[in-house]
Design a protein around this motif. Structure first.
Motif, short mmCIF file in Angstrom:
data_model
loop_
_atom_site.label_atom_id
_atom_site.label_comp_id
_atom_site.label_asym_id
_atom_site.label_seq_id
_atom_site.Cartn_x
_atom_site.Cartn_y
_atom_site.Cartn_z
N LEU A 1 -9.59 13.85 2.92
CA LEU A 1 -9.89 12.90 1.65
C LEU A 1 -10.45 11.47 2.28
O LEU A 1 -10.87 10.68 1.46
CB LEU A 1 -8.61 12.74 1.08
CG LEU A 1 -8.13 13.90 0.22
CD1 LEU A 1 -6.74 13.64 -0.56
CD2 LEU A 1 -9.01 14.39 -0.87
N GLY A 2 -10.35 11.62 3.58
CA GLY A 2 -10.83 10.06 4.31
C GLY A 2 -9.85 9.05 4.10
O GLY A 2 -10.41 7.83 3.80
N VAL A 3 -8.64 9.23 4.02
CA VAL A 3 -7.35 8.11 3.98
C VAL A 3 -6.67 8.28 4.88
O VAL A 3 -6.62 9.27 5.94
CB VAL A 3 -6.89 8.63 2.28
CG1 VAL A 3 -7.84 8.42 1.19
CG2 VAL A 3 -5.86 9.86 2.62
N ARG A 4 -5.78 7.10 5.07
CA ARG A 4 -4.86 7.25 6.35
C ARG A 4 -3.83 6.32 5.90
O ARG A 4 -4.06 5.11 5.28
CB ARG A 4 -5.41 6.84 7.53
CG ARG A 4 -4.81 6.91 8.73
CD ARG A 4 -5.54 7.34 10.12
NE ARG A 4 -5.96 8.65 10.18
CZ ARG A 4 -7.31 8.92 9.62
NH1 ARG A 4 -8.23 7.72 9.39
NH2 ARG A 4 -7.58 10.15 9.86
N TYR A 5 -2.66 6.67 5.84
CA TYR A 5 -1.35 5.88 5.37
C TYR A 5 -0.43 5.62 6.67
O TYR A 5 -0.34 6.61 7.55
CB TYR A 5 -0.80 6.47 4.24
CG TYR A 5 -1.44 6.45 2.83
CD1 TYR A 5 -1.76 5.29 2.39
CD2 TYR A 5 -1.88 7.70 2.69
CE1 TYR A 5 -2.55 5.45 1.32
CE2 TYR A 5 -2.63 7.75 1.35
CZ TYR A 5 -2.97 6.55 0.76
OH TYR A 5 -3.87 6.78 -0.30
N GLN B 1 -2.65 7.63 -4.21
CA GLN B 1 -3.60 7.03 -5.13
C GLN B 1 -3.18 7.40 -6.33
O GLN B 1 -3.37 6.33 -7.30
CB GLN B 1 -4.98 7.45 -4.54
CG GLN B 1 -5.96 6.66 -5.72
CD GLN B 1 -7.39 6.88 -5.17
OE1 GLN B 1 -7.92 8.19 -5.20
NE2 GLN B 1 -8.26 6.23 -4.52
N GLY C 1 1.04 -1.23 0.03
CA GLY C 1 -0.11 -0.06 0.02
C GLY C 1 0.77 1.17 0.11
O GLY C 1 1.98 1.35 -0.24
N HIS D 1 -6.87 16.02 -4.48
CA HIS D 1 -6.84 14.58 -4.65
C HIS D 1 -5.75 13.98 -4.07
O HIS D 1 -5.00 14.79 -3.31
CB HIS D 1 -6.65 14.50 -6.12
CG HIS D 1 -5.27 14.90 -6.67
ND1 HIS D 1 -4.76 16.28 -6.86
CD2 HIS D 1 -3.98 14.47 -6.75
CE1 HIS D 1 -3.77 16.32 -7.31
NE2 HIS D 1 -3.09 14.99 -7.04
N ASP D 2 -5.74 12.58 -3.76
CA ASP D 2 -4.70 11.95 -3.09
C ASP D 2 -3.50 11.60 -4.05
O ASP D 2 -3.68 10.78 -4.91
CB ASP D 2 -5.28 10.68 -2.83
CG ASP D 2 -4.07 9.81 -1.62
OD1 ASP D 2 -3.02 10.13 -1.62
OD2 ASP D 2 -4.90 8.73 -1.25
N TYR E 1 -5.03 16.55 4.58
CA TYR E 1 -5.08 15.36 3.71
C TYR E 1 -5.95 14.28 4.24
O TYR E 1 -6.82 13.80 3.49
CB TYR E 1 -3.37 14.78 3.84
CG TYR E 1 -2.95 13.88 2.84
CD1 TYR E 1 -3.95 13.18 1.85
CD2 TYR E 1 -1.67 13.44 2.57
CE1 TYR E 1 -3.40 12.13 1.09
CE2 TYR E 1 -1.26 12.82 1.59
CZ TYR E 1 -2.15 11.91 0.94
OH TYR E 1 -1.67 10.91 -0.04
N PHE E 2 -5.24 13.78 5.36
CA PHE E 2 -5.94 12.51 5.76
C PHE E 2 -7.65 12.78 6.12
O PHE E 2 -8.52 12.03 5.63
CB PHE E 2 -5.31 12.02 7.15
CG PHE E 2 -3.92 11.40 6.92
CD1 PHE E 2 -3.48 11.28 5.65
CD2 PHE E 2 -3.06 11.08 7.94
CE1 PHE E 2 -2.25 10.58 5.43
CE2 PHE E 2 -1.87 10.44 7.62
CZ PHE E 2 -1.27 10.27 6.40
N SER E 3 -7.71 13.69 6.88
CA SER E 3 -9.21 13.87 7.53
C SER E 3 -10.14 14.45 6.30
O SER E 3 -11.08 14.05 5.95
CB SER E 3 -9.23 14.75 8.36
OG SER E 3 -8.74 14.50 9.70
#
Length: 234
Positions: free
Chosen positions: A83-87, A205, A50, A201-202, A79-81
């Motif tokens: 776009l609703g993603v987390r790395y 991704q 990932g 955008h991410d 970024y995270f909050s």
């Protein structure tokens, strides 16, 4: 893996390619094929690596700790909050800082923090300082009597031996660290890398979708215009 190795070895040793017929004469071969097929089904497809965020945070000064906290807060917010993603956050650090890293970063990010301790030989490598007067005339080895890793003293911009060691490590050896095996794509951030507004955008991704090997948000030219840069940097 061992079963598959045995199957391939058996196939090379057999005098014919008619493996279906030979399985009746030598039951072990048929059994090995059945086992290898069952293992392939049960294991399923390998999970693709990932995304990751990479950060270098070794021997942090008070200023660097403050900068990093702000960078992580903005990363979380914009970024995270957003776009609703987390790395995972892969943090290259020294062995002492690694012990408190998760607690230090907890107020600023919800990302899983993964300490990646830089090998001692890289952190103790002999490296001189690097400095440039008025941004042009550069030399190595000067002393500035400060604990900062970088700064400006009497119109002289300088980078400490600690800073130069980390720069060398991050230029190549860093990517051989086992902690990055889980990363199929990554974004490398600096301690003062501030995402000042929500992303549309991410980027991780986007890299994965486009199959990109290398991407830049911005490009800067530094060094070629400085007299003595290459001699001092080598």
């Amino acid at each position: 893996d061992e079963v598959l190795r045995l199957v391939r070895l058996a196939e090379r040793l057999l005098p014919t390619n008619d493996l279906g017929a030979l399985a009746w004469d030598w039951p072990v071969l048929g059994l090995l094929h059945k086992i290898s097929h069952a293992l392939a089904i049960s294991s399923g497809p390998a999970k693709a690596p990932g995304g990751c965020i990479i950060l270098i945070h070794a021997f942090p000064t008070v200023d660097i700790r403050n900068e990093t906290g702000e960078a992580l807060r903005l990363l979380e917010e914009n970024y995270f909050s957003h776009l609703g993603v987390r790395y995972p956050l892969i943090v290259f650090t020294d062995d002492v800082t690694a012990k408190s890293l998760k607690d230090d970063f907890a107020p600023f990010t919800s990302a899983p923090v993964v300490p990646a301790v830089i090998p001692l030989e890289e952190l103790s490598r002999h490296m001189p300082s690097f400095s440039c007067v008025d941004g042009l005339n550069c030399e190595s080895g000067a002393e500035f009597g400060t604990g900062a890793h970088r700064g400006v003293v009497n119109k002289t911009q300088f980078w400490s031996p600690e800073y130069m060691r980390i720069s060398r490590y991050s230029a190549g050896p860093l990517f051989q660290h086992a902690s990055l095996d889980q990363c199929g794509a990554f974004l490398k951030m600096d301690t003062d890398f501030y995402i000042t507004r929500p992303l549309d955008h991410d980027p991780i991704q986007a890299m994965q979708q486009e199959g990109a090997r290398l991407a830049f948000w911005q490009l800067q030219v530094q060094g070629q215009r400085q007299e003595g840069y290459m001699d001092a940097a080598v």
